[in-house]
Design an enzyme around this catalytic site. Structure first.
Site, PDB file in Angstrom:
ATOM      1  N   HIS A 393       0.911  -1.267   0.143  1.00 14.54           N
ATOM      2  CA  HIS A 393      -0.018  -0.501   0.001  1.00 14.54           C
ATOM      3  C   HIS A 393       0.563   1.729   0.597  1.00 14.54           C
ATOM      4  O   HIS A 393       0.188   2.496  -0.312  1.00 14.54           O
ATOM      5  CB  HIS A 393      -1.371   0.172   1.317  1.00 14.54           C
ATOM      6  CG  HIS A 393      -2.416  -1.197   0.760  1.00 14.54           C
ATOM      7  ND1 HIS A 393      -2.596  -1.553   0.074  1.00 14.54           N
ATOM      8  CD2 HIS A 393      -2.141  -1.346   2.174  1.00 14.54           C
ATOM      9  CE1 HIS A 393      -3.496  -2.339   0.695  1.00 14.54           C
ATOM     10  NE2 HIS A 393      -3.127  -2.511   1.411  1.00 14.54           N
ATOM     11  N   ASP A 427      -3.089 -10.194  -2.574  1.00 15.57           N
ATOM     12  CA  ASP A 427      -3.648 -10.109  -1.127  1.00 15.57           C
ATOM     13  C   ASP A 427      -5.031  -9.514  -1.709  1.00 15.57           C
ATOM     14  O   ASP A 427      -5.634  -9.032  -2.804  1.00 15.57           O
ATOM     15  CB  ASP A 427      -2.865  -8.774  -1.171  1.00 15.57           C
ATOM     16  CG  ASP A 427      -3.522  -8.566   0.415  1.00 15.57           C
ATOM     17  OD1 ASP A 427      -2.456  -8.489   1.172  1.00 15.57           O
ATOM     18  OD2 ASP A 427      -4.249  -7.257   0.542  1.00 15.57           O
ATOM     19  N   HIS A 429      -6.936  -7.027  -0.809  1.00 10.96           N
ATOM     20  CA  HIS A 429      -7.056  -5.046  -0.456  1.00 10.96           C
ATOM     21  C   HIS A 429      -5.978  -4.779  -2.125  1.00 10.96           C
ATOM     22  O   HIS A 429      -4.589  -5.289  -2.359  1.00 10.96           O
ATOM     23  CB  HIS A 429      -6.154  -4.728   0.457  1.00 10.96           C
ATOM     24  CG  HIS A 429      -6.646  -5.230   1.796  1.00 10.96           C
ATOM     25  ND1 HIS A 429      -6.073  -6.356   3.194  1.00 10.96           N
ATOM     26  CD2 HIS A 429      -7.813  -4.618   2.480  1.00 10.96           C
ATOM     27  CE1 HIS A 429      -7.022  -6.408   3.606  1.00 10.96           C
ATOM     28  NE2 HIS A 429      -8.444  -5.434   3.368  1.00 10.96           N
ATOM     29  N   ASP A 516      -4.664 -13.054   3.008  1.00  7.44           N
ATOM     30  CA  ASP A 516      -5.968 -12.558   3.645  1.00  7.44           C
ATOM     31  C   ASP A 516      -6.971 -13.051   3.428  1.00  7.44           C
ATOM     32  O   ASP A 516      -8.150 -12.542   3.016  1.00  7.44           O
ATOM     33  CB  ASP A 516      -6.439 -10.979   3.797  1.00  7.44           C
ATOM     34  CG  ASP A 516      -5.362 -10.058   3.001  1.00  7.44           C
ATOM     35  OD1 ASP A 516      -4.924 -11.157   1.905  1.00  7.44           O
ATOM     36  OD2 ASP A 516      -4.839  -9.237   3.399  1.00  7.44           O
TER      37      ASP A 516
END
Length: 753
Positions: A393, A427, A429, A516
């Site tokens: 991120h 991931d 996200h 995740d």
């Protein structure tokens, strides 16, 4: 200290330097070799068709990335043999020790990986009759003694050593290395191999009658390996099986970064749980973390961000975290001066803190990831950087989402100095950091599968319409998925991602690995179980790309270790079945690239459509521009445009396409607006395949009939015949519709429910 790596081509800057330095060594060590042969090395790496061999350049580089030894190996996939064309070290160095010896061992490993049933090369003779000069004969003997340690010995009982002219001396032996697992082939296959060597490598020197004489001398039971001549040499083991241990680099300083606030799920226990399960597999070998200079980080992150992170973390109060709480949405050009307020200038959220240990932990994670990249450059099919804090991120100018430095992007940029790189982010996200950093670059493809930003962090990026800018147009692919996704739907998305990566044909892959997406993760909503992660790992490994894996998310403590173990079980199995470990498939395949299908419209497609439609020589300038405008409108408006596309690609080439859409006001009727294929594909069945796929798509969408408009003029007779053969009938004809004498012919076909 040195590393050995494969140089796939001379396009990347570091590869160009390595090729030039390798050529300099070869010129110095082989002064009698034709200069054109060495000059042609870059072309040989990229063009296996002209030379009828797949060429591989392996180099041993010192700590300053200077080439100290080089080897050129040729591979014939049809006859399944490898030929060591050249191996040389810098003048003064012994080819039998140190760098040269390690390089030959790597050549053997590469030959075994390619599937070669033996490695062949030439060595000058070591007996007085054929090598009369004592000094030269001593050098020849030293080389043959060295290679004998590996079980490589001359093939005797053939006419391979026959002089081209009566006065020639020191004619070479053909030496065979069975790589510890293969015997000499039968006479028919050995004849084919010798003919291939003489005709392809020495075609300008060896006349056809000479080649026929040598090949004709090979008779069953008349040839053999020369008995060992040099006693007391220690035998070198056969090349290791290609399912080698995966280098594992663990951030040994990750636990200093421990945020103890309630609800902060990015905790040190994550690493321990993964390690506990992975250590029991026997799949890994630990590598020490190397330190790399800051310049690799500064190539991807704004220097001001780095300066802030370093100083703000160093100045943070002991055992206290500073959280961003003020953000510069009104005047970003005037940053505040106070550290606690300035945090919001650089951060994208309110839950990623600044503290004493954030910078040193994140900085060490970068070193771990670059160490993994070095292992892949050195020949490992895959290497795993088990690190925290995560990084995907962190954008060029911002941090957030538990991330401070984008370790995967640093590794990808590092590898881009040696070839093309693809990043695959799995991931839960969106990998906004990698997207932002490489958004305007064409040498790094970024692909992310993630929760739709309408409900998933980071909310403001990850949309399908974000495809890259400038020279990076078309080099970013986002695959956002809904909150509820079955494992089968996830695999479909992964197939789409791998298809795009296959079109890009990278030399290296960086995998941003998040667990995740697992069932019950507190930050995700999907349902992947261990068996699903096993399949995901296998699918990625089977692509055959040298891969750096970088740990990102995964926060459900109860299942984190099991999911990681299952993933790497699948990955290890996939590495064993990959088409060519440690090489992109395109480097070793003589067959053309496979045809790929896709429905997304990319920024480069309007230009490719214009070229294809113009190449058919059937459409006016206005019609060509209409085809282009439909694609541009789809890019601008998305599905709201009403236009759907299907593309057939082979590599970077658009072979054919179709544009279709539901007729406004109708619930069941669709129009086929365009269908076109490259001229060389006419009559090859591609048009029919595109039409079948279009009809299937329309049927799944509830369409029950398809209409196609075309011209009634004689020039379009073959087009009308094509529609009739595909089951369409002439539903109506409007005379003089386009112009006098040129009417509109409307064809229709009913689709089964």
């Amino acid at each position: 200290m040195f590393r050995i790596r494969k140089v796939p081509d001379a396009r990347a800057p570091s590869n160009r330097t390595a090729v030039a330095e390798a050529q300099a060594i070869l010129r110095a060590q082989f002064p009698g070799m034709a200069p054109d042969d060495i000059d042609a090395l870059p072309g040989r790496l990229e063009d296996p068709f002209t030379h009828r061999f797949v060429a591989e350049l392996l180099v041993a580089e010192d700590a300053r990335s200077h080439v100290r030894a080089a080897a050129v190996m040729l591979y014939d996939p049809e006859l399944a043999f490898a030929f060591l064309d050249m191996l040389a070290t810098t003048p003064g160095a012994s080819p039998g020790r140190g760098t040269g010896g390690a390089l030959y061992e790597r050549v053997r490993l590469e030959a075994a990986a390619l599937g070669a049933k033996g490695l062949y090369f030439e060595c000058l003779p070591d007996d007085s009759e054929t090598s009369p000069d004592p000094a030269i004969r001593a050098q020849n003997a030293a080389r043959l003694k060295f290679y004998e340690r590996f079980g490589a010995r001359p093939i005797v009982g053939t006419a391979y050593e026959t002089p081209l002219s009566p006065e020639d001396t020191d004619m070479p032996h053909l030496v065979f290395d069975g790589l510890g697992r293969h015997d000499l082939p039968d006479s028919e296959r050995l004849q084919d191999i010798v003919r291939a060597i003489l005709e392809r490598k020495y075609g300008t020197l060896c006349p056809s009658d000479y080649v026929a004489e040598v090949v004709g001398s090979i008779h069953e039971e008349a040839y053999a390996l020369r008995p060992p001549r040099y006693k007391g040499t220690k035998t070198v083991a056969a090349p290791a099986e290609m399912r080698r241990p995966i280098p594992l680099i663990v951030n040994d300083r990750h636990d200093i970064h421990h945020i103890r606030e309630r609800g902060y799920v990015e905790s040190p226990i994550r690493i321990k749980l993964i390690l506990d399960d992975l250590d029991a597999t026997g799949l890994f070998v630990r590598h020490e973390t190397r330190h790399f200079p800051d310049r690799w980080i500064r190539e991807v992150h704004d220097a001001r961000l780095l300066d802030y992170l370093k100083s703000a973390c160093a100045e943070a109060p002991e055992k206290t975290s500073i959280y961003p709480y003020v953000f510069p949405v009104r005047n970003a050009t005037r940053p505040p001066k106070e550290r606690s307020v300035l945090a919001g200038y650089w951060c994208i959220d309110t839950f990623t803190p600044i503290n004493r240990n954030a910078w040193p932990a994140a900085r060490r994670a970068v070193d771990c990831t670059l160490t993994a990249a070095e292992a892949v450059l050195g020949g490992a099919p895959a290497a795993y950087a088990l690190v925290r804090p995560p990084g995907h991120h962190a954008e060029r100018k911002t941090f957030g989402g538990f991330c401070y430095l984008c370790s995967g992007a640093v590794a990808a940029n590092y590898l881009s100095h040696y070839g093309k790189v693809a990043i695959l982010d799995i991931d839960y996200h969106h990998g906004n950091g990698q997207q932002d950093i490489f958004y305007e670059r064409a040498d790094v493809l970024t692909v992310s599968i993630h929760g739709d930003p309408s409900f998933a962090y980071p909310y403001f990026t990850g949309f399908r319409s974000e495809t890259g800018l400038g020279c990076g147009a078309g080099h970013n692919l986002n695959i956002p998925l809904p909150e509820t996704v079955s494992p089968a739907q996830y695999i479909d998305a992964l197939d789409q991602a791998l298809e795009r990566i296959g079109e890009f044909r990278p030399d290296y892959l960086v995998l941003s690995l998040g667990f995740d997406t697992g069932r019950g993760d507190p930050t995700g909503t999907w349902s992947n179980r261990p068996e699903d992660f096993r399949r995901i790992g296998a699918l990625i490994a089977e692509q055959g790309y040298p891969t750096v894996l970088v740990q990102e998310g995964g926060y459900r403590i109860r299942t984190l270790g099991a999911n990681a173990r299952a993933f790497f079980d699948g990955l290890a199995g996939g590495l064993g079945s990959a088409p060519c470990p440690n090489a992109a498939p395109s480097r070793t395949a003589n067959a053309p690239a496979p045809r790929r299908w896709r429905t997304s419209v990319r920024p480069e497609d309007p230009g490719r459509i214009r070229a294809l439609v113009a190449a058919t020589d059937r459409f006016s300038a206005d019609e060509i521009e209409i085809a282009v405008e439909l694609a541009q409108e789809r890019i601008t408006l998305g599905r709201a445009s009403g236009y759907h596309f299907l593309f057939a690609n082979r590599g970077d080439r658009l072979e054919g396409f179709a544009c279709f859409g539901q007729i406004p006001g109708s619930e069941t009727s669709w129009d086929l607006y365009w269908i076109a294929v490259q001229p060389e594909q006419h009559g090859q069945g591609l048009g029919a395949e595109i039409l079948r796929r279009v009809e299937a798509t329309i049927g799944r969408a509830g369409g029950r009939q398809v209409f196609i408009d075309t011209s009634s003029s004689p020039a379009y007779a073959s087009t009308r015949t094509f529609y009739l053969r595909q089951g369409y009938h002439l539903a109506a004809e409007l005379a003089d519709f386009y112009r006098q004498g040129d009417g509109k012919a409307i064809y229709a076909k009913a689709l089964s429910a």
